[in-house]
Design a protein around this motif. Structure first.
Motif, PDB file in Angstrom:
ATOM      1  N   VAL A   1      -6.746   4.093  -9.790  1.00 61.16           N
ATOM      2  CA  VAL A   1      -7.680   3.416  -8.883  1.00 61.16           C
ATOM      3  C   VAL A   1      -8.937   4.252  -8.778  1.00 61.16           C
ATOM      4  O   VAL A   1      -8.866   5.475  -8.567  1.00 61.16           O
ATOM      5  CB  VAL A   1      -7.056   3.180  -7.490  1.00 61.16           C
ATOM      6  CG1 VAL A   1      -8.087   2.586  -6.533  1.00 61.16           C
ATOM      7  CG2 VAL A   1      -5.851   2.256  -7.593  1.00 61.16           C
TER       8      VAL A   1
ATOM      9  N   VAL B   1      -9.152  -1.305 -10.275  1.00 58.56           N
ATOM     10  CA  VAL B   1      -7.716  -1.043 -10.382  1.00 58.56           C
ATOM     11  C   VAL B   1      -7.325  -1.196 -11.842  1.00 58.56           C
ATOM     12  O   VAL B   1      -7.594  -2.222 -12.472  1.00 58.56           O
ATOM     13  CB  VAL B   1      -6.911  -2.032  -9.506  1.00 58.56           C
ATOM     14  CG1 VAL B   1      -5.413  -1.790  -9.685  1.00 58.56           C
ATOM     15  CG2 VAL B   1      -7.309  -1.894  -8.037  1.00 58.56           C
TER      16      VAL B   1
ATOM     17  N   VAL C   1      -0.075   0.829  -7.064  1.00 58.36           N
ATOM     18  CA  VAL C   1      -1.460   0.620  -6.627  1.00 58.36           C
ATOM     19  C   VAL C   1      -1.623   1.146  -5.199  1.00 58.36           C
ATOM     20  O   VAL C   1      -2.600   1.833  -4.871  1.00 58.36           O
ATOM     21  CB  VAL C   1      -1.849  -0.875  -6.724  1.00 58.36           C
ATOM     22  CG1 VAL C   1      -3.211  -1.127  -6.072  1.00 58.36           C
ATOM     23  CG2 VAL C   1      -1.858  -1.329  -8.179  1.00 58.36           C
TER      24      VAL C   1
END
Lengths: 779, 296
Positions: free
Chosen positions: A486, A499, A555
């Motif tokens: 990220v 991302v 994430v």
């Protein structure tokens, strides 16, 4: 880095037009492109100097190959190369877990449609003509087509030298079902034999991709897959290349459902591209696609249950035979699921399960949505109904008396640690309003629809229930971790997050959820998704309903690391530490002091990028003799009630309602989630009443969408759904994988409803019209 | 492969005569599938889409409807449902909306697949297929003589299908089809029935249950004789059942991927029974309407 990129290669999907964090329902960034026909699928890739690859496939399910003569094909003008197994640069065999599958047939073929030779030519038509000029000297052999024989008959010919059983997984709990003390506890004993036909994933985008030879001697592959890095591990050795010289980029995927876990055209296109020195495109047509990927294992299942007069299960005696076809593919893990979930979400004190996966010369089978749990679910739910009928109990009652709750043990001894309010879910489901009687003034409401088969004559309504339990994420000590990178940076005068993962968006909506997580965790609006490729670490497979959990978790973790780096910078800038910071609306907020800075200020010093891996908690292999072990990462439950109108004279079916209660832990994106639940239920409906690859003597009889039928909007009813959010404390946001469970429960619910309407003991899905009319004399 | 695009019917006939290796194409809903799957490699495609007459229907002075070979199913459903209810019902079951916008009866006839959806109606209603060649001119072939075998018809190599001649319905018509999906499905088997009230005759047609569509003559004669034409009384269920049995007996189905021979026979008997019952009920209600009109 790729030398050159093709036209219509994937690009960053900018989601600046959408907003919404975790729990909102932003629309998907590829949605309008797909609806307008502008989305670039892997079959749309193009380069001016590309040539076309094609595959010669075996017409025989089992044959020896004495020779392959490519001379005539090579002479055809426009043909650049004709390759056989002799031209495979590296290892000649590959496979998901067991490397038993030849890149191109070596001396024999084990299933109809097995790749034998490759052609590269200036035009697909030239390539097809060249295929017809390749002379293969086959010695046809009697195919092995009976999976039970493959298990139990020592005289059965071997499909592979190391035996026909790919995996046998027993499960043993308590005493033997044959123990007189066990039998003495039973007021009733019921038996059933069940069969599941071969279902196909039937994704709409056939296998396709582009291989571009690179200046460094490597190759750039643009392909549609479910797991880039697992492909890479199989492809590179066959090409004789180090992994860093095989660069993979995910192209537009036209559906997967498990059918893209195995390789198809990847090594072939790369071989041709490396040989000829030109980009090579391969696109299967629909017929070839039926031979280009594995299918759902067909299953033969024998069940005997004993229960008390109150309907409490005493024992289960189960045998499951899954036909894996010519190669192992995912068979070992499919067997693991069928065995561990062989009696489903029920508490049974005495269990004997034997699940087998075998080699035959039938079509190869592997991963498909539900993965071994689907087949078992049809059998164990049919058994619950059979037991209920025997005891005069309601189908919901019998289930509630036996179903697991939090703290109970599955057949493997694994304790259900997260909330599992399945009995309550059944109450909720039962309380949903029933559909009105069919409005016969519109033929579309009746079995047969506008084909005008009935105006109401012969139509009987039935109701059936089904429960499914599915393991989420990979099981049995597999560390299927995911990686996310990220990056937070200034883009002009706004702050954007990028991302980057290798996770495959296969239509399920993962990229939407990735952006939602980044917005929530970083407090920014603008989020872009980098194309998935092999320049970032593995994300694991887009299967086992695991990507929201695993890549969502990665994430989230990477965003947390980025956020920590932001806080570190501001602490340095201010020369003091804070312990109460958060990010919101592009501002850095102290709980005590209010806004203390902005992301623009912090990022003026340069972007912040963090890469993180996310691992789920460790699981155990099943014991090879008892099947015991904490083998599963997470369990997810769905319950269906099907209401079906059956024309009992013609055997035609109209599913009127297919209502669902499912616990998803956390609704990440309701719109996307409902799409998954609808789709999963529809795929289960397809298996219940129409979807089957028909095979005779090892040969597929219906490799087309003319005769392999998938449900239309007139087959699939609108669904009433109750979605629960009982958090799983170990999962990110408490979520549970959601895509597979409804595929399990919808099939037995529909079968039960048809049994309810007809009174027939239907032991096989898909249920065909003739199964309902055989023996009828009411013409 | 050459692509021939005649602008007139005369040019089309000339091209057909000169190129026996050409395959005529109109909607393309059958031909394109064959080409895409490489089941057929014709030397040429003869595109009939520039000939407007093929996409028109007209009414002859005697009332006969002259249906151009390429009039799409969607228009048959919209424009001819009153005159040709059986054909409209069969057209409604063809493929998807997209296919119904492209395909027409000429394609069904040219392909002569046993599963073609309109065939049972054409044989049940004594339709006549008008074909033409440059050399010998127009030839009228009764539907019952048009189908020779699986994907074989009575046309010569130099002929094209021009039109289908159909009489407006002389009484209630019904069409019924079995598919294992509720839309977009090839017939497992199908059945059409047409009452000729004035002549007290019953026409019927069986689809997808023999190498060609066929008429169950014994069933037709039985029903014509057994229906209570004079009294217009309710249909004795035994008559409908017997009719269904005779329909089933006239079929010669096979086992294939779409169904078993036994199921096809059974389904035909049910469809025969039901469609005759519906047709008779409709006849009764139309008669009673007329009577009540006369009374007022």
């Amino acid at each position: 880095m790729p030398t050159r990129a093709p036209d219509r290669a994937p690009r960053d999907l900018n989601q600046s037009a959408t907003t919404g964090g975790v729990g909102d329902s932003p629309t998907r960034p590829d949605g309008s492109l797909k609806v307008k026909g502008e989305f670039a699928y892997s079959s749309d890739l193009f380069m001016d100097d590309m040539i076309w690859g094609a595959t010669l496939r075996s017409p025989h399910p089992r044959a020896l190959i004495h020779s392959i003569d490519v001379a005539a094909a090579l002479k055809l003008p426009g043909v650049y190369a004709v390759l056989t197994h002799e031209d495979v640069p590296g290892h000649k065999f590959y496979g998901l877990d067991t490397r038993d599958q030849p890149v191109l047939a070596v001396g024999q073929v084990r299933h109809q449609g097995e790749p034998v030779a490759l052609v590269a030519a200036d035009h697909p038509e030239t390539a097809r003509r060249a295929l017809k000029l390749i002379q293969v000297d086959y010695e046809v052999q009697e195919p092995v087509v009976d999976p039970r024989r493959a298990v139990f008959d020592p005289q059965c010919p071997l499909v592979h030298d190391d035996g026909n059983i790919v995996r046998h997984q027993p499960v043993r709990v308590g005493a033997s079902p044959d123990d007189p003390a066990v039998r003495a506890q039973c007021a009733v004993v019921v038996s059933g034999e069940y069969e599941v036909g071969i279902q196909d994933q039937a994704f709409l985008g056939p296998e396709s991709g582009l291989a571009i030879p690179a200046e460094d001697g490597g190759v750039d592959l643009y392909v549609a897959t479910q797991w880039i890095h697992w492909d890479l591990l199989q492809i590179a050795p066959c090409l004789g290349l180090p992994e860093e010289k095989v660069r993979m980029t995910l192209s537009g995927v036209g559906g997967a459902f498990g059918g893209r876990e195995d390789l198809s055209m990847e090594i072939h296109a790369a071989m041709l591209a490396l040989r000829v020195g030109k980009p090579v495109k391969m696109v299967y047509n629909r017929e070839e696609s039926f031979f280009g990927h594995v299918h759902r294992h067909p299953a033969l299942m024998t069940y005997t249950y004993g229960a008390t007069a109150e309907g409490k299960l005493v024992f289960a005696d189960v045998e499951i035979v899954l036909d894996g076809g010519g190669y192992a593919s995912a068979t070992p893990n499919v067997v693991g699921n069928a065995a561990s979930l062989g009696v489903g979400p029920y508490v049974v004190p005495n269990i004997k399960i034997d699940a087998y996966g075998v080699y035959t010369n039938n079509p190869p089978c592997g991963a498909m949505r539900g993965f071994g749990a689907v087949q078992a679910c049809f059998a164990y739910e049919s058994m619950m109904d059979k037991l209920a009928a025997e005891l005069g109990l309601d189908p919901v009652t019998i289930r509630q008396r036996n179903v697991v709750a939090q703290g109970d043990k599955l057949a493997t001894g694994q304790v259900v640690e997260a909330p599992a309010p399945v009995a309550e879910m059944l109450d909720t489901l039962k309380a949903l309003p029933m559909p009105a009687p069919a409005d016969t003034s519109d033929l579309r409401n009746l079995p047969g629809s506008t084909a005008n088969a009935t105006h109401g004559e012969g139509v009987v309504r039935g109701v059936g229930y089904g429960i499914g339990v599915k393991n989420i994420c990979f099981s049995e000590d597999f560390d299927d971790y995911s990686t996310a990178r990220v990056r937070l940076e200034l883009l002009g005068d706004t702050v954007g997050a990028l991302v980057h993962t290798a996770a495959a968006e296969v239509g399920q909506g993962l990229i939407t959820i990735e952006a939602q997580i980044a917005r929530t965790e970083l407090g920014v609006e603008q989020v872009s998704i980098h194309p998935a490729d092999s320049s970032v670490g593995t994300a694991g497979s887009s299967s086992a309903s695991r990507q929201s959990y695993m890549t969502g978790g990665a994430v989230k973790t990477a965003c947390e690391a980025v956020r920590a780096a932001v806080f570190e910078r501001i602490a340095q800038d201010h020369g003091r530490a804070y312990d109460d910071l958060s990010l919101a609306g592009g501002k850095i907020v102290s709980h005590a002091e209010g806004v203390i800075g902005t992301l623009e200020e912090v990022l003026a010093a340069g972007p912040i990028e963090q890469t993180r891996e996310y691992h789920h908690h460790r699981t155990q292999r099943m014991d090879p003799f008892t099947g015991q072990g904490n083998s599963h990462t997470q369990l997810a439950f769905a319950v269906h009630r099907a209401v079906v109108d059956v024309d009992v004279e013609l055997g035609l079916i109209k599913v009127v309602a297919l209502d669902l209660v499912q616990d998803v832990g956390k609704i990440m994106n309701r719109l996307s989630l409902e799409g998954q639940l609808h789709g999963g239920s529809a795929q289960g409906l397809g298996l219940a009443v129409m979807e089957e690859i028909q095979v005779r003597d090892g040969k597929v009889r219906n490799p087309s969408f003319t005769d392999y039928l998938i449900p239309t909007i007139l087959d699939m009813p609108p669904m009433r759904m109750e979605i629960l959010e009982n958090a799983d404390p170990r999962a990110p946001y408490g979520l549970r994988g959601a895509g597979e469970p409804p595929t399990l429960s919808s099939t037995p619910a529909i079968a039960a409803a048809i049994r309810d309407a007809t009174g027939l003991d239907l032991r096989r899905v898909p249920i065909r019209p003739e199964d309902l009319t055989e023996g009828r004399t009411d013409a | 492969m050459d692509f021939l695009r005649p602008a007139t019917w005369a040019e089309a006939l000339t091209a057909r005569a000169e190129r026996p290796d050409a395959v005529p194409i109109a909607g393309g809903t059958d031909v394109m599938v064959e080409l895409n799957f490489d089941r057929r490699r014709p030397g040429a495609l003869l595109d009939l889409n520039r000939i407007p007459a093929l996409r028109q229907w007209t009414r002859d002075p005697d009332g006969t409807i002259r249906l151009g070979a390429s009039v799409p199913y969607a228009r048959i459903i919209d424009e001819l449902r009153t005159d040709l209810p059986g054909l409209a019902m069969a057209s409604r079951t063809v493929g998807s909306p997209q296919i119904r916008n492209r395909g027409g009866v000429g394609g069904n006839l040219g392909a002569a697949s046993p599963a073609g959806d309109t065939h049972p109606v054409l044989v049940a209603t004594d339709a006549v297929i008008e074909v033409e060649s440059a050399e010998r001119g127009v030839r009228a072939i009764p539907a019952t003589e048009f189908y020779l075998g699986v994907k074989r018809n009575a046309m010569a190599a130099d002929e094209l299908i021009k039109a289908v001649l159909l009489a407006p319905a002389k009484g209630p018509q019904q069409f019924s089809k079995i598919g294992t999906r509720n839309a977009m499905v090839i017939a497992v088997c199908s059945f059409a029935v047409a009452l000729d009230v004035a002549a007290r005759k019953v026409g019927a047609g069986i689809g997808s249950a023999a190498p060609t569509p066929r008429r169950p003559f014994e069933a037709e004669l039985f029903a014509a004789d057994a229906l209570p034409w004079d009294s217009r009384a309710d249909l004795d269920p035994r008559i409908a059942t017997r009719f269904g049995e005779l329909v089933a007996a006239a079929a010669a189905p096979i086992d294939d991927v779409r169904g078993t021979a036994a199921y096809r026979r059974h389904a035909l008997s049910v469809m025969g029974r039901r469609t005759l019952t519906w047709a008779w009920r409709e006849h009764q209600s139309s008669q009673s309407c007329q009577s009540s009109k006369e009374l007022t």
